[in-house]
Design a protein around this motif. Structure first.
Motif, short mmCIF file in Angstrom:
data_model
loop_
_atom_site.label_atom_id
_atom_site.label_comp_id
_atom_site.label_asym_id
_atom_site.label_seq_id
_atom_site.Cartn_x
_atom_site.Cartn_y
_atom_site.Cartn_z
N PHE A 141 0.83 -1.20 0.00
CA PHE A 141 0.00 0.00 0.00
C PHE A 141 0.87 1.25 0.00
N ARG A 142 1.95 1.25 0.80
CA ARG A 142 2.84 2.42 0.86
C ARG A 142 3.50 2.66 -0.50
N GLU A 143 3.91 1.57 -1.15
CA GLU A 143 4.55 1.73 -2.46
C GLU A 143 3.57 2.26 -3.49
N TRP A 144 2.32 1.79 -3.41
CA TRP A 144 1.30 2.28 -4.35
C TRP A 144 0.99 3.75 -4.10
N THR A 145 1.03 4.19 -2.86
CA THR A 145 0.83 5.61 -2.55
C THR A 145 1.92 6.44 -3.21
N LEU A 146 3.16 5.98 -3.09
CA LEU A 146 4.27 6.67 -3.75
C LEU A 146 4.09 6.64 -5.26
N ASN A 147 3.64 5.51 -5.78
CA ASN A 147 3.48 5.37 -7.23
C ASN A 147 2.50 6.40 -7.78
N VAL A 148 1.34 6.51 -7.13
CA VAL A 148 0.30 7.43 -7.61
C VAL A 148 0.66 8.89 -7.31
N GLY A 149 1.34 9.10 -6.18
CA GLY A 149 1.61 10.48 -5.76
C GLY A 149 2.82 11.14 -6.38
N GLN A 150 3.83 10.34 -6.75
CA GLN A 150 5.09 10.96 -7.16
C GLN A 150 5.63 10.54 -8.53
N ARG A 151 5.24 9.38 -9.03
CA ARG A 151 5.78 8.93 -10.31
C ARG A 151 4.97 9.49 -11.47
#
Length: 245
Positions: A141-151
């Protein structure tokens, strides 16, 4: 082996890839009473706000956990595959804060939450295994948050494709390079926070770069290092090393 035990076996195999269980603990889990259910494509298993009394283990198929807005817009938070206990947290949390929906024809077993808690109390190794499993979910979930928020769009799509490949490889449905995408591009779009059109353009850009090739739902990673570089993909967050011993 009974039908119930064979339905539970994929989860045992997943746990034992991380750390072997004692014969007694293994037998106790395989002896749990379960309810085997079959679902069609895009069928709801659990809705947000419901009060589940059973945890859901995927035997075959692909499901997602998602959050939705009142206007129907949906954000997929994770995909789950055979051997995944999708909502293990239901054993502790009394209200579902995410929904669970199928993306393919799916078979799942439902395990009583009290049986999960009793097993964890009686066998500390199962308590550790369940705890580790929920921690891996949280890491994803944390990685997906980074994925949607920053990539960027292309980076998001590349990262998700690499995750899908890695997770399918762990259950023998990918060789790490080639796999059949188990969800549609519209589903990918809901997972990366893009429109279906933008998601398709991102895939086309990755194809033109030579990093991957697609034919229908078949995906072939032609240049893994290049694709991983685009996505800043590091599978550490999937914690393949297993729990602390």
């Amino acid at each position: 082996m009974s039908v119930n035990a064979s339905s539970l076996l994929p989860y045992v195999e997943k746990i034992e890839r991380r750390r072997p269980l004692s014969d007694e603990a293994r037998a106790a889990f395989l002896a749990l009473p379960v309810q085997l259910e079959s679902y069609g494509t895009y069928q709801s298993i659990l809705n947000e706000g419901e009060r589940p009394d059973r945890c859901c283990l995927i035997v075959e198929g692909v499901v997602s956990r998602y959050k939705s807005l009142k206007n129907g817009r949906r954000q997929i938070n994770s995909f789950h595959y055979a051997g995944d206990m999708v909502d293990l947290q239901a054993a502790i949390l009394t209200v579902a804060d995410t929904g669970i929906r199928t993306h393919t024809p799916t078979k799942a077993v439902r395990i009583d939450c009290e049986d999960i808690l009793d097993l964890a109390e009686k066998y500390p190794e199962w308590a550790r295994a369940f705890w580790f499993d929920t921690q891996v979910d949280a890491s994803i979930f944390r990685e997906w948050t980074l994925n949607v928020g920053q990539r960027t769009a292309v980076e998001r799509v590349a990262h998700l494709l690499l995750e899908i490949s890695a997770r399918l490889e762990s259950i023998g449905q990918s060789d790490g390079k080639e796999f059949v995408l188990p969800v549609t591009q519209a589903d990918l779009a809901d997972a990366v926070g893009l429109s279906a059109v933008h998601t398709n353009r991102s895939i086309q850009q990755l194809r033109h770069s030579g990093a991957l090739r697609t034919h229908g739902r078949k995906v072939v990673i032609e240049n893994y290092p290049a694709l991983a570089k685009v996505a800043s993909f590091d599978r550490t967050y999937l914690h393949p090393e297993g729990p602390r011993r």
